[in-house]
Structures are given as C-alpha cells and as structure tokens.
Design an enzyme around this catalytic site. Structure first.
Site, short mmCIF file in Angstrom:
data_model
loop_
_atom_site.label_atom_id
_atom_site.label_comp_id
_atom_site.label_asym_id
_atom_site.label_seq_id
_atom_site.Cartn_x
_atom_site.Cartn_y
_atom_site.Cartn_z
N ASN A 1 -4.07 5.78 15.80
CA ASN A 1 -5.06 5.33 14.83
C ASN A 1 -5.38 3.87 15.11
OD1 ASN A 1 -5.15 7.79 13.16
ND2 ASN A 1 -3.01 7.30 12.76
N SER B 1 11.60 7.40 7.84
CA SER B 1 11.16 7.10 9.20
C SER B 1 11.74 5.76 9.66
CB SER B 1 9.63 7.03 9.24
OG SER B 1 9.17 6.64 10.52
N CYS C 1 6.04 -3.82 16.18
CA CYS C 1 5.47 -2.80 17.06
C CYS C 1 3.99 -3.12 17.29
CB CYS C 1 5.63 -1.42 16.44
SG CYS C 1 7.37 -0.94 16.18
N CYS D 1 1.01 -1.18 15.36
CA CYS D 1 1.14 -0.94 13.92
C CYS D 1 0.62 -2.14 13.11
CB CYS D 1 2.61 -0.68 13.57
SG CYS D 1 2.88 -0.32 11.81
N CYS E 1 6.74 -6.37 7.58
CA CYS E 1 7.71 -5.75 8.48
C CYS E 1 7.96 -6.71 9.63
CB CYS E 1 7.16 -4.42 9.01
SG CYS E 1 8.27 -3.55 10.13
N CYS F 1 -1.31 6.90 9.74
CA CYS F 1 -0.08 6.34 10.32
C CYS F 1 -0.38 5.08 11.12
CB CYS F 1 0.56 7.40 11.22
SG CYS F 1 2.10 6.89 11.97
N CYS G 1 3.42 8.78 0.60
CA CYS G 1 3.97 7.91 1.64
C CYS G 1 4.16 6.54 1.01
CB CYS G 1 3.03 7.85 2.83
SG CYS G 1 3.55 6.70 4.13
N GLY H 1 6.87 -1.41 6.33
CA GLY H 1 8.27 -1.78 6.40
C GLY H 1 9.12 -0.82 7.21
N GLU H 2 10.29 -1.28 7.58
CA GLU H 2 11.31 -0.48 8.26
C GLU H 2 12.40 -0.18 7.24
OE1 GLU H 2 13.91 1.46 9.82
OE2 GLU H 2 12.52 0.96 11.45
N SER I 1 10.70 7.00 15.23
CA SER I 1 9.52 6.57 15.97
C SER I 1 9.92 6.30 17.42
CB SER I 1 8.92 5.31 15.33
OG SER I 1 8.48 5.58 14.03
N LEU I 2 9.78 7.31 18.25
CA LEU I 2 10.17 7.20 19.66
C LEU I 2 9.03 6.60 20.47
CD1 LEU I 2 12.31 7.82 21.84
CD2 LEU I 2 11.30 10.10 22.04
N HIS I 3 7.92 7.32 20.56
CA HIS I 3 6.66 6.88 21.17
C HIS I 3 6.69 6.68 22.68
CE1 HIS I 3 5.49 6.61 17.08
NE2 HIS I 3 6.06 5.45 16.82
N GLU J 1 0.84 -1.19 0.00
CA GLU J 1 0.00 0.00 0.00
C GLU J 1 0.88 1.24 0.00
OE1 GLU J 1 -4.10 -1.41 2.14
OE2 GLU J 1 -2.65 -0.38 3.42
#
Length: 341
Positions: free
Chosen positions: A289, A190, A116, A119, A112, A332, A105, A158-159, A213-215, A92
C-alpha cells in the site's frame, strides 16, 4: 495524578476497595460496569450509591479515548477513526466488517521506533507507549460506535511487543471471563520480530494468534528495509516462532508485503520456500500500500497472484490478504499518528 481503575484486574480492584473501607462486592460491580457495560464515568454507574460514586470520582479516574473524526470507505465497509487520548495525542484505529463478522485493528503505541521503510506509522518516531487502560478503552470506544466486535488485530500504529507489559495486562483483562471475556483465539498480535518478546509471549499463557511481519526471506534485504533485522536474523526469528507454535499449539502466520522487483524474484521465492517448507506455517501475501515516503507503487493483482501460485506450487501454504479501506488510507502500513494537536 489520580490512579486509573480500568486497567485493574478484579482482584486488584477488590484490594483497593477493601483498603479504602468500601465493601468488597462493590469492586465486582465496578469491574462489570467498566468491562461488560463499557461505562467510563463513575457517575453513570447507577448500581452504586451516590456517596461511593462521588468518592470514586474524587480519587480515581478512567482513562478515556475519544472519537475525533471518522473516515468511511466508499469501496467497502471499512471505517478509520482518529482517536484522541487524554494527553491530546491522536492515534488511528480501523473497523472492518466481513459479512456479519466485525474486526477492529487497534494501535498499541503513539508512533513507532521500528523504522520499517514501507510503513507510515513509524515516520514520526515513537512518542510513547499506550497504557493498558488506553488499549482497553480504545476497544470499548470502537464497540460503543459499532456494537460488539468478533476479532481484534493489534496491527495498527506501533510495535506491540515493544510495549510488552501494557499489552500483557491488556490481554489479561480483555479476556477475563468476568469482564469482556473475549476469546484468545479472537485476538491476533502482529510483530516485526522482537524475538526475546516472542519467547516471553509464548511463556505467558496468553496464547493469542501471532502474525510475524517477515516480508523478506534474505537477511541482507530484510536488514535494508527493516532495521530490527540487524538485531535478529531470520534464522533466530524462525526459531522463536517455532517455539511459539510448540508452546501454544497456534500456527504462526507470516506477513509478506509483496514489492514487485524487490522481494518477489526467483531468489526470494527459493529462499522463502526453503525457509518455511514442511513447517506448520501460513503466509499472508499483502499488496504494498503506497505511502509518500517509500518510492514504490501498489502491487498489481497479477503480480501478487503469480507469486502466490509459485509458492503454492512449491508446497507453501499462501493466501492473499487484499487491502480494505484503501481510499481512506486505512490499509496495512498506512496508519499514522501525525495528527497530534
């Protein structure tokens, strides 16, 4: 299997053409057709003689990324695309428009492996890396459909730094001044925090914008929700980001998905303030989200506004990045690759 040409630098194309007895200047024509005109069929390269077009078609290929379906948001100008790769895997990608600025994006892997918890992209694990040629064609297909874009964010499925060699080649080609010539400043990558690769990226002279991506600002919490945190501590991650800033002179953005009652407590606020106060850093606060596999609802606007105000009061540069394409699961953390045939 035919060798693909749309992931070749112009010098590599010239070498291929010379080794096969083709005039060297034809390589520049092919490079321009692929990366300026966005042609992905040798037979449509009408500035080449017929015999050369036939030989290229017989011996080489251009990786394709095909549009299967498009979902259009009813609340903003966002579009989500299902794109099919040559091996029938489906990824996507998202097109967003802010006034006359167009941003895409893109995905960098089929699936991935970062796992996480919040996600959707990681729920089926990692099938494979996307190649540099697929990444390039992903961009060009979206541009064929929407016109030239202004910005690329590598924040889809993906990373990116887990696919470093392909990402590096993609960035080198997409920014080539003889081709698409996209500015490094127009590209944001990212990462969930692969520290060793952040150092590699910093040393690569590809000074793109880095979003981390800290979070969570507390190791125990980050480890619970982001398995990569078990390998790299927050202290190690910040050190790598400081190196990136020092090397590239690009301010690092820290992504922070606000999950009410989980990472917006007073303890989280204090930890985040101590972590970033005095640094040339920016925090993007993002409302969670929802996805079906994560038992937390969407963050209310009041909650995220309050957290932003507290951070700002503490001297931290923080803004809210509101989601786009919510009604088509294009925001996201919501992209998936479970459409493979």
């Amino acid at each position: 299997m035919k060798e693909t040409l749309n992931d070749k630098k112009i010098e590599e194309l010239e070498q291929i053409f010379v080794e096969n007895g083709y005039p060297k200047f034809r390589a520049k024509q092919v490079f321009r057709q692929i990366h300026v005109n966005k042609v992905n069929d040798f037979n449509l390269m009408t500035d080449l003689p017929n015999d050369l077009r036939n030989k290229l078609s017989e011996n080489y290929s251009i990786d394709r990324v095909r549009k299967l379906e498009v979902f259009e948001s009813k609340i903003d100008q966002t579009k989500k695309y299902l794109l099919e790769l040559d091996d029938k895997n489906i990824i996507e990608a998202v097109f967003m428009q802010y006034n006359d600025r167009k941003t895409i994006c893109i995905s960098s892997q089929v699936g991935c492996r970062m796992a996480c918890k919040f996600c959707a992209s990681t729920k089926n694990g990692l099938q494979r890396n996307m190649t540099a040629s697929e990444l390039i064609e992903e961009v060009y297909e979206l541009e064929r459909l929407n016109g030239n874009i202004n910005n690329i964010v590598i924040m889809g499925i993906g990373e990116p730094l887990d696919n470093f060699s392909n990402i590096k080649r993609f960035l080198e080609i997409i920014t080539d001044e003889k081709g698409r010539n996209l500015s490094h400043r127009s590209i944001t990558l990212s990462t969930s925090g692969l520290c060793d690769k952040i150092y590699e990226l910093a040393n690569s002279n590809l000074d793109v914008n880095l979003a981390v991506s800290l979070h969570y600002a507390i190791d125990s919490k980050r480890q619970k929700f982001m398995p990569i945190a078990k390998k790299y501590s927050i202290k190690e991650l910040i050190k790598a980001c400081d190196y990136y800033l020092d090397k590239t002179k690009r301010r690092v953005s820290y992504e922070y998905v606000v999950i009410d009652g989980v990472n917006n407590t007073d303890e989280d606020l204090d930890s985040l303030t101590k972590l970033l106060k005095g640094k040339n850093a920016h925090i993007n606060l993002i409302p969670l989200n929802p996805i079906k596999e994560f038992d937390h609802g969407k963050t209310k606007k009041k909650i995220i506004n309050e957290f932003r105000d507290k951070l700002t009061k503490n001297g931290i540069n923080a803004t809210i990045r509101y989601s786009m394409g919510e009604d088509i699961n294009a925001s996201c953390g919501q992209l998936r690759n479970n459409y493979a045939r």
